[in-house]
Design a protein around this motif. Structure first.
Motif, PDB file in Angstrom:
ATOM      1  N   UNK A 173     -11.098 -11.107  36.951  1.00  0.00           N
ATOM      2  CA  UNK A 173     -10.757  -9.858  36.254  1.00  0.00           C
ATOM      3  C   UNK A 173     -10.534  -8.701  37.228  1.00  0.00           C
ATOM      4  N   UNK A 174     -11.273  -8.694  38.352  1.00  0.00           N
ATOM      5  CA  UNK A 174     -11.016  -7.663  39.365  1.00  0.00           C
ATOM      6  C   UNK A 174      -9.603  -7.806  39.919  1.00  0.00           C
TER       7      UNK A 174
ATOM      8  N   UNK B 124     -10.935  -0.309  34.757  1.00  0.00           N
ATOM      9  CA  UNK B 124     -12.112  -1.153  34.954  1.00  0.00           C
ATOM     10  C   UNK B 124     -11.761  -2.626  34.751  1.00  0.00           C
ATOM     11  N   UNK B 125     -12.550  -3.494  35.403  1.00  0.00           N
ATOM     12  CA  UNK B 125     -12.288  -4.933  35.328  1.00  0.00           C
ATOM     13  C   UNK B 125     -12.983  -5.579  34.140  1.00  0.00           C
ATOM     14  N   UNK B 126     -13.922  -4.844  33.494  1.00  0.00           N
ATOM     15  CA  UNK B 126     -14.610  -5.365  32.317  1.00  0.00           C
ATOM     16  C   UNK B 126     -14.370  -4.438  31.138  1.00  0.00           C
ATOM     17  N   UNK B 127     -15.231  -4.548  30.117  1.00  0.00           N
ATOM     18  CA  UNK B 127     -15.125  -3.651  28.978  1.00  0.00           C
ATOM     19  C   UNK B 127     -15.417  -2.215  29.389  1.00  0.00           C
ATOM     20  N   UNK B 128     -14.719  -1.252  28.777  1.00  0.00           N
ATOM     21  CA  UNK B 128     -14.909   0.143  29.195  1.00  0.00           C
ATOM     22  C   UNK B 128     -16.215   0.723  28.658  1.00  0.00           C
ATOM     23  N   UNK B 129     -16.905  -0.044  27.807  1.00  0.00           N
ATOM     24  CA  UNK B 129     -18.232   0.390  27.364  1.00  0.00           C
ATOM     25  C   UNK B 129     -19.284   0.106  28.431  1.00  0.00           C
TER      26      UNK B 129
END
Lengths: 399, 399
Positions: free
Chosen positions: B246-247, B207-212
């Motif tokens: 981030x992507x 994932x490009x952000x937090x995995x939460x």
């Protein structure tokens, strides 16, 4: 059946077949000898080719017809010559040779020899395997338009997709003055010829048998149309039916005449892969059109891309490019917007005004760097700000 | 917001996040420093990477937090370090760092560091641009199954064709013990994950952000399923939203984790071409699946084939082959039956009996050669004859 015998006065019989009968006895005799040779050999006979190249067609024929001797300086070994004689002798049949010439004369078919100035010089790349002569339906002057030419070939069992591509490519290429060469078969070949004709372009069909015998029969009308504005060419004399061997050898002519060969659709073991092989052997550009991997009709194209380094072509422009005539953009991979501008753009809002500290936190960039980039972006109109807070400019927001 | 300050006792807070809390204070402190680093940097920060590689994460963090000095022997220039400090300082926020760690602990998310034995060594190829740590949903032991792995990526706006191929390839590859890595996006990514899951195979989402924060939200269920049997990985700490930057950086992780990257469908300027670029930069095998040239969804794949020498793959076997695991036949071009047998077969009839002279005339081959070949063909059962006349054998005729 009677054995063929050379008679100098018979050479006059080829006069009506020649492009321009120069009233030149030597030229006529040479052309006649080549016509006879064309009745003796199967396509691609390298011994005959070497013999003719060394001795000239007339002397070579005399050597071939003699029972023994004559190999010294003939460019072939004594053994090769003897084996050649054994191959050729069964076809030294006077009636068969006379029939071929009479049929050609009676149906307006022309005899084209390497000595003629319309001879396609691309065939010389075949060396001793070049045809000894060509039999042509249509105005032989059109053979001059074979440079530039592209061969478009493919499966007989083509899909609608393949036929559409073949037809569109052919129309677009002839629109650029490129002649489309193919084999008049069902499927891709036929679609390529039709696409060229529909665009009023030049197209040439190579047949595996005599050009007096349209093959396949279902394409008689198409082949007639090709002869009217382009040319229908074969290396076998009139009366000869195509055979598997002749199809394979015909493919070498298609590959040789095209500066590039494009395989539009082909099964994994399609005969058009044979044409592709000839093109590669001859140092011609080889290209394949991809298709769905779920389609068996494209499996051969994908083999060419995978295993034979064929060029992947998806448009007629990309084909023209293979001939150095393209204007297709072979640009660099234009990836999405990258780098610090992207990070800053991510941090900027299209609505909320944000200060540099906020942008630094959001982008992970240094405040000084953000300030300098904001200045540049403001100059380009990408951001708007009052010197303390910024947001993306309206024009950018609406994109 | 208060400035973050280093406290050795805070390191205990990462204990629950570690794969195996060794009760090792040094390990905990290091992991804690990496977790803090992960809150300070944007993905791919090479200055941070070099600093950590040279000084270790704890000392590097102390250097980063100090106002000046400390560059000697730190693997980065004084100027780079100072610019880095300016980038990192705005994120040295105690509450943000605490939130990231608490969220991870509260949702069962693991912190994986290069010092852990489950760390995917493939990431080390990224050098100073490797992630400072990984945040993982799912059993971290499964990261051991990342070798072998294939990245399957492609357009969000995929066609049914593309999704079918992605799903089939993923299912077949996991069936061979190959982990499928992708980005959990709509379209090709999702189809690849689903194909792997449906086959009971191992799949990993980056994932490009937090995995939460499952992204896209519409794939929350899919991402949950991936976490249950595979792993969901990000380098951003909890609470972080994906951004364009981030992507792009997430794509480098996908490319690094796959021994090969396969682009199944992509528009001419698709983001998956960025992943392809990373794969090529990293020396990973790069492959593209062809599609109809009339489909914009395959245009990017065709660019990769044309301009970037990507390997054309049409089956999962051919993908496995890129990892040296294939059994796909990379055979020679098996053309149709060629040579003298073909010429002789053409001359033979399936019905009429023909003698050698007749066959010689029809085939253009020497009688002696015909006799010897007929003998061999009779031995294989391909022809039948009485020593004087021959025809193709019945078994051959009916083919």
């Amino acid at each position: 059946m009677s054995a063929f015998r050379w008679r100098d006065d018979a050479a006059a019989s080829v006069g009506p077949l020649l492009v321009a009968d120069r009233g030149d006895e030597v030229h006529r005799v040479r052309a006649y000898a080549r016509a006879v040779w064309s009745c003796l050999v199967e396509p691609g006979d390298g011994v005959a080719g070497a013999l003719i190249a060394t001795l000239g067609p007339v002397h070579a024929l005399q050597v071939a017809m003699s029972v023994a001797g004559g190999a010294a300086g003939a460019g072939v070994s004594r053994e090769q010559l003897q084996q050649g004689r054994e191959r050729w002798r069964p076809r030294l049949v006077a009636e068969a040779i006379a029939f071929a010439l009479e049929t050609a004369a009676g149906t307006g078919i022309h005899l084209i020899c390497p000595e003629d100035d319309v001879w396609p010089s691309a065939l010389d790349d075949l060396g001793p395997h070049a045809p000894v002569c060509l039999w042509v339906r249509g105005d032989p002057a059109r053979l001059r338009q074979l440079d530039p030419a592209v061969a478009i070939v493919g499966a007989r069992a083509a899909s609608g997709y393949g036929e559409q591509i073949a037809s569109e490519f052919a129309a677009a290429l002839t629109g650029r003055g490129i002649t489309v060469v193919s084999g008049a078969a069902y499927g891709i070949d036929g679609a390529a010829h039709r696409g060229a004709l529909s665009a009023g372009g030049m197209t040439v069909a190579l047949l595996a048998g005599g050009v007096d015998r349209p093959y396949p029969a279902g394409h008689s009308d198409l082949i007639d149309r090709i002869a009217r504005t382009g040319a229908v060419i074969g290396e076998l004399p009139c009366g000869n039916a195509p055979t598997k061997w002749r199809f394979l050898q015909r493919n070498r002519l298609i590959a040789a005449l095209g500066s590039a060969t494009v395989v539009v659709e082909a099964g994994a073991r399609s005969g058009s892969l044979n044409t592709a092989g000839h093109a590669a052997d001859l140092g011609r550009a080889l290209a394949a059109v991809p298709g769905p991997v779920t389609s068996g009709s494209s499996a051969g194209c994908h083999r060419l891309l995978r295993e034979f380094d064929a060029r992947c072509v998806t448009t007629a422009d990309e084909v023209a490019e293979l001939l150095g005539m393209g204007n297709a953009q072979d640009g660099m991979l234009a990836g999405p917007w990258t780098g610090d501008d992207t990070r800053l753009a991510d941090a900027l809002s299209g609505r909320a005004w944000r200060d540099v500290d906020d942008l630094a936190r959001r982008s992970g960039m240094a405040p000084d760097e953000i300030r300098s980039r904001l200045g540049l972006l403001a100059l380009t109109g990408a951001v708007e700000g009052d010197g303390f807070r910024w947001r993306r400019a309206a024009s950018r927001r609406t994109r």
